[in-house]
Scaffold this active site. Structure first.
Site, PDB file in Angstrom:
ATOM      1  N   ASP A 245       0.848  -1.198   0.000  1.00  0.00           N
ATOM      2  CA  ASP A 245       0.000   0.000   0.000  1.00  0.00           C
ATOM      3  C   ASP A 245       0.880   1.243   0.000  1.00  0.00           C
ATOM      4  O   ASP A 245       0.716   2.156  -0.805  1.00  0.00           O
ATOM      5  CB  ASP A 245      -0.901  -0.017   1.243  1.00  0.00           C
ATOM      6  CG  ASP A 245      -1.775   1.215   1.309  1.00  0.00           C
ATOM      7  OD1 ASP A 245      -2.347   1.574   0.270  1.00  0.00           O
ATOM      8  OD2 ASP A 245      -1.868   1.825   2.389  1.00  0.00           O
ATOM      9  N   ASP A 249       1.816   3.905  -3.361  1.00  0.00           N
ATOM     10  CA  ASP A 249       1.536   5.348  -3.401  1.00  0.00           C
ATOM     11  C   ASP A 249       2.805   6.122  -3.717  1.00  0.00           C
ATOM     12  O   ASP A 249       2.803   7.081  -4.494  1.00  0.00           O
ATOM     13  CB  ASP A 249       0.969   5.848  -2.057  1.00  0.00           C
ATOM     14  CG  ASP A 249      -0.541   6.018  -2.115  1.00  0.00           C
ATOM     15  OD1 ASP A 249      -1.182   5.214  -2.825  1.00  0.00           O
ATOM     16  OD2 ASP A 249      -1.066   6.942  -1.467  1.00  0.00           O
TER      17      ASP A 249
HETATM   18  C1  IPM Z   1      -5.565   1.392  -1.761  1.00  0.00           C
HETATM   19  C2  IPM Z   1      -6.236   2.234  -0.712  1.00  0.00           C
HETATM   20  C3  IPM Z   1      -6.958   1.328   0.264  1.00  0.00           C
HETATM   21  C4  IPM Z   1      -5.936   0.440   0.910  1.00  0.00           C
HETATM   22  C5  IPM Z   1      -7.795   2.067   1.315  1.00  0.00           C
HETATM   23  C6  IPM Z   1      -8.791   3.005   0.664  1.00  0.00           C
HETATM   24  C7  IPM Z   1      -8.472   1.127   2.268  1.00  0.00           C
HETATM   25  O1  IPM Z   1      -5.335   3.053  -0.069  1.00  0.00           O
HETATM   26  O2  IPM Z   1      -6.273   0.701  -2.524  1.00  0.00           O
HETATM   27  O3  IPM Z   1      -4.343   1.403  -1.851  1.00  0.00           O
HETATM   28  O4  IPM Z   1      -5.284   0.823   1.892  1.00  0.00           O
HETATM   29  O5  IPM Z   1      -5.758  -0.687   0.426  1.00  0.00           O
HETATM   30 MN    MN Z   2      -3.315   2.902  -0.860  1.00  0.00          MN
END
Ligand code: IPM
Ligand code: MN
Length: 368
Positions: A245, A249
């Site tokens: 995650d 990002d």
């Molecule tokens: C992602 C998002 C989700 C996650 C959230 C919205 C729960 O950040 O798809 O990466 O943490 O998996």
């Molecule tokens: Mn995410």
């Protein structure tokens, strides 16, 4: 080909960009004589407002019957104060678990004419093309019990994995590496976590089955650093849920075009859920200015991975590239001397390319 597609627009710009994906898929269906049926259901905040839950049963049932699912985005300030089981994100986590979507594939490749928008120097980011394979249904996201104890003085989240859960995601990543440049970086925290030690063992065991793939183990903190100092070092990265995650990002902004990145979440039977990497962007929702390309490219991934329609997927990707090459862009991107357009026009440009390309191909083959 006949396919049932469930659409989960969700919240914010999710609704607008889903319309774009539907238009593009309708054009593809017409051009290639496929029958795609669309069924729309609620998830996230929109579902909380209507049904009092972020993941209503009819949504889960429809997804289970579908050949593939497209999801827009969930969340928004309206529901930020909700109790945790009534947060829109619960809908997303719930559907991942309900469909056992354990493999989250996040390809990150810059578009050439957008690299100037990267926070990194162009020469650092140029040539980077990586795939993050994130485990999606285990780890700390789904550990039990996750709770407050002793009047809130103690909080507990658990990170648990079965060996099988690790094996299947590692296999998926090896296979992906094999179909790309043959390099796999397994990211863990084996200097601290027991789960990471087992993760490393599994990767070591599996690598004999994939002698053509070159494997390295990278600690997650070092991986975070390397992603911004030398992103083109990476081909495929495989990692557990939360590391994935965070790293995805980080990686998604490298290209300077977060609004263009798609993702796929797959289960063992190939049913997939496809969604943009970006969120619901409540600040620009309803204004008609959202970038629809991440959603449209997610639809392309659906055609490729769930329906094995490679030619159609490629045509969509070329259509997006062509719109960009002509200087068209939405407000999230800065393009010098570009032509700023809204969601609808961007979508139309992509649809028009699909129609004309296909028509010219037919004329050419009819003529020769
Ligand atoms: C992602 C998002 C989700 C996650 C959230 C919205 C729960 O950040 O798809 O990466 O943490 O998996
Ligand atoms: Mn995410």
């Amino acid at each position: 080909m006949k396919k049932r597609i469930v659409l989960l627009p969700g919240d914010g710009i999710g609704k607008e960009v889903m319309e774009s994906a539907k238009e593009v898929l309708t054009a593809i269906a017409e051009e290639y004589n496929h029958t795609f049926s669309f069924e729309t259901h609620e998830i996230g905040g929109a579902a909380i407002d209507l049904y009092g839950t972020p993941l209503p049963d009819p949504t889960v049932e429809a997804c289970k019957q579908a050949d593939a699912v497209l999801l827009g985005a969930v969340g928004g300030p309206k529901w930020d104060q909700n109790l945790s089981h009534l947060r829109p994100e619960r809908g997303l986590l719930g559907i991942r678990k309900a469909l056992d979507l354990y493999a989250n594939l996040r390809p990150i490749k810059g578009f050439k004419n957008l690299l100037h928008a990267s926070p990194l120097k162009e020469e650092v980011v140029a040539g980077s093309d990586l795939l993050i394979v994130r485990e999606l249904t285990g780890g700390i996201y789904f550990g039990t019990p996750s709770e407050r104890r002793e009047n809130g003085q103690v909080v507990v989240d658990t990170l648990s994995y079965t060996r099988y859960e690790i094996e299947r995601i590692v296999d998926k990543a090896f296979q992906a590496a094999r179909s790309r440049r043959g390099r796999l970086a397994s990211v863990d925290k084996a200097n601290v976590l027991e789960s990471s030690k087992v993760w490393r063992e599994v990767v070591e065991e599996k690598k004999a089955q994939y002698p053509d793939v070159e494997v390295e183990h990278v600690l997650v903190d070092a991986a975070a650093m390397k992603l911004i100092t030398n992103p083109s070092h990476f081909d495929v990265i495989v990692t557990e849920n939360m590391f994935g995650d965070i790293l995805s990002d980080e990686a998604s902004v490298l290209t300077g075009s977060l609004g263009m990145l798609p993702s796929a979440s797959l289960n063992e039977s190939g049913v997939g859920l496809y969604e943009p990497v970006h969120g619901s962007a409540p600040d620009i929702a309803g204004k008609g200015i959202a970038n629809p390309t991440a959603m449209i490219l997610s639809a392309a991934l659906m055609l490729r991975y769930s329906f094995e329609l490679e030619e159609e997927a490629k045509l969509i990707e070329n259509a997006v590239q062509s719109a960009l090459d002509s200087g068209y862009h939405t407000a999230d991107l800065q393009v010098p001397n570009g032509r700023l357009v809204g969601t609808k026009v961007m979508t139309r440009l992509i649809v028009d390319y699909i129609k004309t390309q296909n028509a010219s191909k037919c004329i050419a083959s009819c003529y020769y």
